[in-house]
Design an enzyme around this catalytic site. Structure first.
Site, PDB file in Angstrom:
ATOM      1  N   PRO A 170      68.105  30.659  11.446  1.00  0.00           N
ATOM      2  CA  PRO A 170      69.337  31.439  11.261  1.00  0.00           C
ATOM      3  C   PRO A 170      69.066  32.940  11.235  1.00  0.00           C
ATOM      4  CG  PRO A 170      69.290  29.601   9.732  1.00  0.00           C
ATOM      5  CD  PRO A 170      67.965  29.590  10.426  1.00  0.00           C
ATOM      6  N   GLU A 217      66.078  31.196  24.993  1.00  0.00           N
ATOM      7  CA  GLU A 217      64.759  31.318  25.626  1.00  0.00           C
ATOM      8  C   GLU A 217      64.447  32.764  25.960  1.00  0.00           C
ATOM      9  OE1 GLU A 217      62.903  28.332  27.519  1.00  0.00           O
ATOM     10  OE2 GLU A 217      64.444  26.800  27.319  1.00  0.00           O
ATOM     11  N   GLN A 221      86.859  34.320  39.581  1.00  0.00           N
ATOM     12  CA  GLN A 221      87.756  35.340  40.141  1.00  0.00           C
ATOM     13  C   GLN A 221      88.296  34.890  41.496  1.00  0.00           C
ATOM     14  OE1 GLN A 221      88.315  37.898  38.189  1.00  0.00           O
ATOM     15  NE2 GLN A 221      89.646  39.115  39.491  1.00  0.00           N
ATOM     16  N   SER A 247      68.176  38.466  27.510  1.00  0.00           N
ATOM     17  CA  SER A 247      67.881  39.362  28.628  1.00  0.00           C
ATOM     18  C   SER A 247      67.248  40.655  28.135  1.00  0.00           C
ATOM     19  CB  SER A 247      69.164  39.671  29.409  1.00  0.00           C
ATOM     20  OG  SER A 247      69.693  38.487  29.953  1.00  0.00           O
TER      21      SER A 247
END
Lengths: 264, 328, 402
Positions: C128, C363, C336, C366
């Site tokens: 957490p 993982e 879109q 970015s």
């Protein structure tokens, strides 16, 4: 038990779309798949192999690219695969195709059963497997939905056929030729082990001379029918009419229209 | 000079397959162009009175083979009799309906006699004195014109409901000739053990009206209202591959590329999206009605009438309306 | 330099995509809507050999290479991220680390039942209060004789509430930062070990995501993976595998979004013509293909490096960062292009949009990957040889029966 499986490689109709039509799909180089009915052919052959400790030879008449269909067959679990290919075989009608397949089967040797798919989705004549049986003087058992009993020692077979108006249970003698429909069982996926073996397998190609046939017995020269003109079907004029409203209204409108169209 | 047209009169348990009457109709046209006769070939057991029906539906004469060994349609004994008749009487053409049995029989005969075969034809005509055929290919995405070589007879199987049968004319008469069997029962390897009829259900491939269910019906219970609508219309019930693969309905109902091809007058598609493989099985229907929650479903492009909505609401309403109108 | 997929790889690709089309696509929307894990899929995946596809045959694996794992990840995520996540955590993050770091005894003990799927597995690193900042984890393990006693909580763990085996990381030396972390294999049912499911995720709804709670869980020494203090290296090595499947999966998602967009754009008409003829739509399609082309090159190079036994932490990180961002943008554009229909779950693209957001977070966010890359560029970060490297792919050894 010696099993021969007949398969065909056909255009991938899943690629049909607004931009790709039937003629485009028939052209060389467009995507090809194992004939969907033949996935069931292979599954049936593998089930027979597993039940009777059998050996499967898969046979395919086609262009050189049909080797891929044979590799897939090996990956699914067939033991051996043979490609029958020669430019002379092109434009063979169903009977001529049968003749070529029969020559290959005779070259393979003994068999207990030949398994084929109901039809090929390109030609859809459903004739070739039956004609192979006729030329080999085997009882044909078509549209098999279920194999009940296959006894290679007693040389007997019983199966359920799916006819237009019901299900017919037949018994016959081996060797025989069966053509199968979808109900026979879900085709398994190639296993990783099968893929590894298939990638390394060497698939022989048998040509016209390998089969001991003459050029005038095969291809267009050997065929009794030809198809000089193949075209796209004329798109039916369909006016797409949406019927709107609550269910009771819609039902009335639709009933009126269908009666006016004289379809009910 | 061969001019006659042979037609296989397909019967099961005393009931003639309607495609045989359709075959007689087109055979008469072909025979007329060739200057010959239309000859029915009737095989079975206790089928004598069916021969008269064949005459009434257009045959000029009928060969009848009546024997216990012919009770069920089996390729080998049937083919043996027909090939002998063909070799003796040298017709110009042999026409069979493209039922499962017809397809098998035609192919077998063509192979035994080394003849040309055009399968599942939607058009037949005489061009330059020779039979010419039109048939669909690539699951209905192509149309092929078939030309035969010189060797006669030419064999063709006709797609069901592609040709219109003649109105039966009870005043017609013709010669009915008995013929013997060729294969003894002991020489026929295939035995028919049993037959489980699906009638009570209308046969899909013969049906004038088909009501089909797809993924949108939601589950096996979803086919109950589909069947109800089919019953109200006196039609057959079909299904898309998605519904069959999901185990909601048996494969015998599947319409499409790896199922059955149908040519009804009316096809109602319920909760079917309209994948190309399904369209392959039904797009030559005269009128197509689509009911689907998704207004963008491709099926609507092929439907004459489209209803965007919830099947659970529209199906019962349609069933009620059609029951009222058709009194079934 | 050979950029073609081998015949074997092509067959794997056909089979995996076929599986995705036939087994995953028909059921996934329903499970996604209901936030349920398709349990029947796990057994089908196991039966087909996916769960241990790149593990040697003698441990129960299929003896395939790392590129094959990438191909399968791509095919699975073409259908949905949830199934690829199962492969990622079970095979990439749990099974392969045991293959890399386990003693022979541990490999014999743990790998076979993981290979058959008899035991499903997960990877418990995140807490957490510690996601990107792994060194700050609170989980503790203290040694008592031939056992360790573990305390702590893990969160955002894929398959936490269904897995039978959990690889968890806890500090045996709280003063040593990342060097004090040790890896352990836990078995469901041990006293003090509880799990639960986290509800309400934006995406990956057909997957199980949960928490693991350890209250004085006694772990035998046989279940410690690697040495004390090697846990961080083990975790990072595991992520090299997981990230590879994530990147490969993203390619699959992008291919799906492009294919759906083309289908929709060529059929849907506005202002008298298919929207595919409008230039702004064409630009979106072109950019989708560009991202796919770039991503594929990166992903398959990483697969090649793994096959060769070449350390690929940097390249994997780059591929994961690029492909997940690219997949998120691609899914956004796909929605879109679909217009209002893209906003509805009648179509699949909105699911890909929601799924793809998760991949830019787990993982390694970015942002973490960008810091890693800068670290490599500025030579502040170096990949030193590991005591145990991920074995290179050797077909003869891997395909041998024993």
């Amino acid at each position: 038990m010696n099993i021969i499986a007949l398969i065909k490689q056909v255009p991938d109709t899943a690629q049909l779309s607004g931009t790709v039509n039937g003629l485009a799909l028939m052209e060389d180089g467009s995507p090809r798949i194992v004939n969907p009915w033949d996935e069931y052919t292979l599954e049936t052959a593998i089930q027979l192999k597993e039940a009777h400790n059998g050996h499967i030879t898969v046979l395919c008449m086609g262009k050189p690219e049909a080797e891929e269909a044979l590799k897939t067959s090996l990956a699914m679990g067939a033991d051996e695969a043979i490609l029958v290919s020669d430019p002379a075989f092109e434009n063979s009608d169903s009977l001529t195709t049968a003749r070529v397949l029969v020559a290959a089967i005779q070259k393979i040797g003994d068999f207990d059963i030949i398994v084929a798919g109901r039809s090929a989705i390109d030609g859809n004549t459903a004739a070739t497997p039956v004609q192979v049986a006729a030329l080999l003087d085997l009882p044909p058992i078509s549209f098999v939905a279920e194999l009940k009993e296959v006894d290679p020692q007693a040389k007997t077979i019983s199966a359920v056929r799916l006819l237009d108006n019901g299900r017919e249970t037949v018994s016959s003698q081996l060797p025989a030729l069966i053509s199968v429909v979808k109900e026979i069982g879900e085709p398994r996926y190639p296993s990783f082990m099968g893929i590894r073996k298939a990638a390394q397998a060497n698939i022989p190609t048998w040509s016209l001379s390998d089969l001991g046939l003459e050029a005038n017995q095969v291809g267009a020269a050997g065929s009794h029918v030809s198809w000089p003109r193949v075209s796209l079907p004329t798109a039916p004029e369909v006016t797409n009419e949406k019927i709107e409203g609550d269910p009771t209204e819609v039902a009335k409108i639709l009933a009126d229209k269908l009666i006016a169209d004289q379809v009910i | 000079m061969p001019q006659n047209v042979f037609v296989w009169i397909s019967q099961n348990n005393g009931e003639v397959d309607l495609t045989s009457w359709e075959a007689l109709a087109i055979a008469r046209q072909i025979a007329g162009d060739l200057g010959g006769q239309t000859v029915g070939l009737l095989l079975g057991q206790n089928v004598a009175d069916l021969a008269k029906q064949a005459i009434q539906h257009g045959a000029d004469s009928v060969f009848v083979a009546d024997d216990p060994s012919l009770m069920s349609i089996r390729v080998q004994p049937y083919s043996a009799i027909i090939t002998e008749l063909v070799q003796t009487h040298e017709p110009a053409a042999l026409i069979l309906g493209a039922s499962a049995s017809g397809l098998e029989l035609a192919a077998y005969i063509a192979a035994k006699l080394d003849l040309g075969l055009a399968s599942d034809c939607t058009e037949l005509s005489v061009e330059d004195g020779s039979l010419s055929a039109i048939r669909p290919a690539l699951i209905g995405n192509l149309v092929a014109q078939i030309r035969f070589g010189d060797k006669l007879p030419h064999i063709a199987t006709i797609r069901r409901r592609a040709f219109t049968p003649l109105e039966p004319d009870s005043s017609r008469t013709g010669e009915i000739t008995p013929v013997g069997i060729v294969l003894e029962e002991a020489d026929i390897p295939t035995k028919v053990e049993s037959f489980e009829s699906s009638s009570g259900e209308v046969s899909l491939t013969n049906a004038k009206i088909v009501v089909s269910g797809g993924r949108g019906v939601g589950g096996p219970e979803g086919f109950i209202p589909v069947q109800a609508l089919a019953d109200a219309l006196g039609g057959a019930m079909g299904a898309s591959r998605a519904a069959v693969d999901a185990g909601w309905i048996p494969y015998a109902h599947q319409v499409g590329q790896t199922g059955k091809t149908v040519q009804p007058d009316l096809y109602i598609a319920c909760g079917i999206s309209g994948a190309i493989q399904h369209l392959a099985g039904m797009k030559t229907s005269k009128i197509i009605v689509a009911i689907n929650q998704d207004s963008e479903a491709p099926i609507f492009q092929h439907a004459n009438y489209g209803i965007v909505g919830d099947l659970t609401k529209y199906l019962p309403a349609l069933t009620e309306e059609f029951t009222r109108r058709l009194g079934k | 330099m050979d950029f073609e997929l081998s015949e074997e790889h092509r067959m794997v690709q056909n089979m995996a995509y076929d599986f995705a089309q036939k087994e995953i696509m028909p059921i996934i929307k329903e499970h996604d809507r209901n936030h349920t894990l398709p349990v029947e899929l796990s057994s089908k995946m196991a039966a087909q050999g996916f769960l241990a596809m790149c593990l040697p045959v003698r441990y129960g694996g299929a003896g395939m290479d790392y590129i094959s794992m990438g191909i399968v990840s791509e095919a699975f995520e073409w259908a949905d991220t949830s199934v690829r996540e199962t492969l990622a955590v079970h095979l990439g993050l749990h099974t392969l680390p045991i293959f890399q770091w386990g003693t022979e005894e541990q490999k014999q003990r743990f790998l076979p039942s993981l290979a058959t799927g008899e035991n499903m597995a997960c990877f418990g690193l995140t807490e957490p209060g510690a996601g990107s900042d792994v060194g700050n984890m609170n989980s503790r393990a203290h040694r008592e004789g031939n056992h360790y006693i573990l305390n702590g909580e893990k969160m955002w763990i894929t398959l936490a509430d269904v897995a039978d085996r959990m690889m968890v990381f806890a500090k045996t030396d709280p003063e040593a930062g990342v060097r004090g972390i040790t890896a352990f294999i836990l078995e469901r049912g041990w006293p003090g070990l509880t799990t639960g499911t986290i509800e309400g995720k934006l995406g990956a709804r057909a997957s199980n995501t949960g928490w693991i709670n350890m209250e004085n869980v006694s772990v035998p020494i046989s279940h410690r993976l690697g040495e004390e203090g090697e846990g961080f290296k083990i975790a990072m090595g595991a992520l090299d595998n997981g990230r590879f499947t994530v990147a490969a999966g993203a390619i699959g998602s992008m291919k799906f979004c492009l294919q759906e967009s083309v289908k929709y754009a060529t059929e849907r008409k506005t202002f008298g013509k298919p929207i595919a003829e409008h230039q702004l739509v064409q630009q979106m399609l072109a950019l989708m293909q560009q991202r796919i082309d770039l991503g594929e090159l990166m992903v398959y190079k990483v697969g090649w490096m793994k096959n060769k036994g070449i350390r690929n932490t940097r390249e994997t990180s780059m591929a994961k960062w690029y492909c997940t961002d690219a997949a998120n943008t691609t899914a956004n554009d796909a929605v879109q292009i679909h217009g209002a229909y893209g906003y509805s779950d009648e179509y699949h693209v909105e699911r890909h949009l929601r799924n793809s957001k998760g991949a830019t977070i787990y993982e390694g966010t970015s942002q973490i990957h960008q810091l890693m890359q800068a670290g490599y560029i500025l030579e502040q970060r170096q990949d030193r040889p590991l005591r145990c490297e991920l074995p290179a792919y050797d077909p003869d050894v891997w395909r041998a029966e024993n």
